[in-house]
Design an enzyme around this catalytic site. Structure first.
Site, short mmCIF file in Angstrom:
data_model
loop_
_atom_site.label_atom_id
_atom_site.label_comp_id
_atom_site.label_asym_id
_atom_site.label_seq_id
_atom_site.Cartn_x
_atom_site.Cartn_y
_atom_site.Cartn_z
N TYR A 244 43.52 36.84 43.08
CA TYR A 244 42.93 36.49 41.95
C TYR A 244 43.61 36.97 40.77
O TYR A 244 44.52 38.01 40.72
CB TYR A 244 41.32 37.25 41.79
CG TYR A 244 41.33 38.77 41.99
CD1 TYR A 244 41.58 39.50 40.98
CD2 TYR A 244 41.34 39.32 43.28
CE1 TYR A 244 41.41 40.82 41.10
CE2 TYR A 244 41.26 40.65 43.39
CZ TYR A 244 41.21 41.36 42.40
OH TYR A 244 41.10 42.82 42.48
N PRO A 245 43.60 36.28 39.48
CA PRO A 245 44.16 36.81 38.29
C PRO A 245 43.17 37.64 37.56
O PRO A 245 41.71 37.57 37.68
CB PRO A 245 44.40 35.48 37.62
CG PRO A 245 43.07 34.46 37.94
CD PRO A 245 42.85 35.05 39.47
N GLN B 285 48.85 45.83 48.60
CA GLN B 285 48.38 45.15 47.43
C GLN B 285 49.58 44.83 46.55
O GLN B 285 50.67 45.71 46.64
CB GLN B 285 47.73 46.30 46.32
CG GLN B 285 46.35 46.72 46.82
CD GLN B 285 45.68 47.61 45.81
OE1 GLN B 285 45.48 47.52 44.76
NE2 GLN B 285 45.76 49.02 46.50
N ARG C 86 56.59 48.33 45.66
CA ARG C 86 55.59 47.55 44.55
C ARG C 86 56.48 46.26 44.18
O ARG C 86 56.12 45.30 43.75
CB ARG C 86 55.19 48.33 43.63
CG ARG C 86 54.25 49.40 44.22
CD ARG C 86 53.73 50.29 43.03
NE ARG C 86 52.98 49.51 41.85
CZ ARG C 86 52.51 50.19 40.82
NH1 ARG C 86 52.82 51.61 40.68
NH2 ARG C 86 51.90 49.54 40.01
#
Length: 264
Positions: free
Chosen positions: A164-165, A204, A149
């Site tokens: 996207y935020p 992600q 991560r």
């Protein structure tokens, strides 16, 4: 859970700095002849250096997104300056940018240590609490899952990108930051389980932007099939952490390509 653990900030671990740059191509602007290229986007085996990608946006009022992951904020600044010096950049009109850093939120660990502090008759934030936080956070940093991560690998087989935020809601009656840390831990665990169902289909990258941007986090998704963006985001927005406590910004979707192809 006592009042001591309400409004407790979770410990976080940080890795690479990230910059998303979004542009519109002004095709009426002339640039010197030659192929668009830059060392910024050159492939390297040095994984400690970080990496960049050029993305051709689809279905957006903008045309191009550059994504950069680097070990320091200064290195991100170097990337900005190197690109700004390129002649072909004269055709690009900036429309949006997002500065952040890869992040792993340690909600469960923080909640557990807070409970332990109360159980021993101490306080959240006392000397023993901070010592436990430091020790366990460093242990978490060596966890292979956490490492992925913080230092994400460029997903070669997933050329589609969605970015996207987002922020957590602070409305009356729906204030994420006033929930006890144990409740936030439970909700984020539930949220994470939804995302893990897409392991192997969607990668992600979560980046923290508090102190860097008006939004609090950035979400960058990579997939081999763009329909998986719709599926994973739909599933995760039914989780309480999103359904009741999340606000979302603009979404940019496109496909990774060679710089010259992306600039068209």
């Amino acid at each position: 859970m006592t009042d001591q653990t309400a409004e407790q900030a979770p410990e976080t671990l940080e890795g690479w700095y990230a910059l998303h740059q979004i542009y519109r191509i002004d095709r009426e602007r002339n640039t010197p002849a030659g192929t668009a290229e830059s060392d910024v986007f050159r492939r390297t085996d040095n994984t400690a250096y970080g990496w960049s990608e050029a993305v051709s946006l689809i279905g957006s009022t903008s045309d191009v997104m550059f994504m950069h992951f680097r070990p320091t904020l200064d290195a991100i600044g170097d990337v900005q300056r190197e690109l700004a010096s390129q002649p072909w950049m004269r055709r690009l009109v900036p429309t949006y940018s997002f500065l952040s850093v890869t992040e792993a939120g340690l909600y469960h660990m923080t909640a557990k240590i807070a409970d332990e502090a109360v159980a021993r008759g101490g306080e959240v934030g006392d000397k023993e609490y901070h010592a436990a936080i430091r020790t366990r956070a460093e242990s978490e940093r060596t966890n292979p899952y956490v490492m992925k991560r913080l230092y994400p690998v460029r997903p070669e087989a997933m050329p589609y990108v969605s970015f996207y935020p987002m922020s957590k809601r602070r409305a009356v009656g729906q204030n994420w930051y006033s929930l006890p840390i144990g409740e936030r831990s439970r909700l984020m665990h539930e949220h994470g389980l939804s995302g893990r169902r897409y392991a192997g289909r969607v990668q992600q990258v979560i980046t923290g932007a508090i102190g860097f941007d008006a939004w609090e986090w950035g979400v960058t998704l990579f997939a081999g099939d763009p329909l998986d963006f719709k599926k994973i985001v739909s599933d995760m927005r039914f989780d309480v952490a999103s359904a009741e406590y999340a606000e979302f910004g603009p979404v940019y979707v496109g496909k990774v390509g060679a710089l010259a192809e992306v600039l068209g």
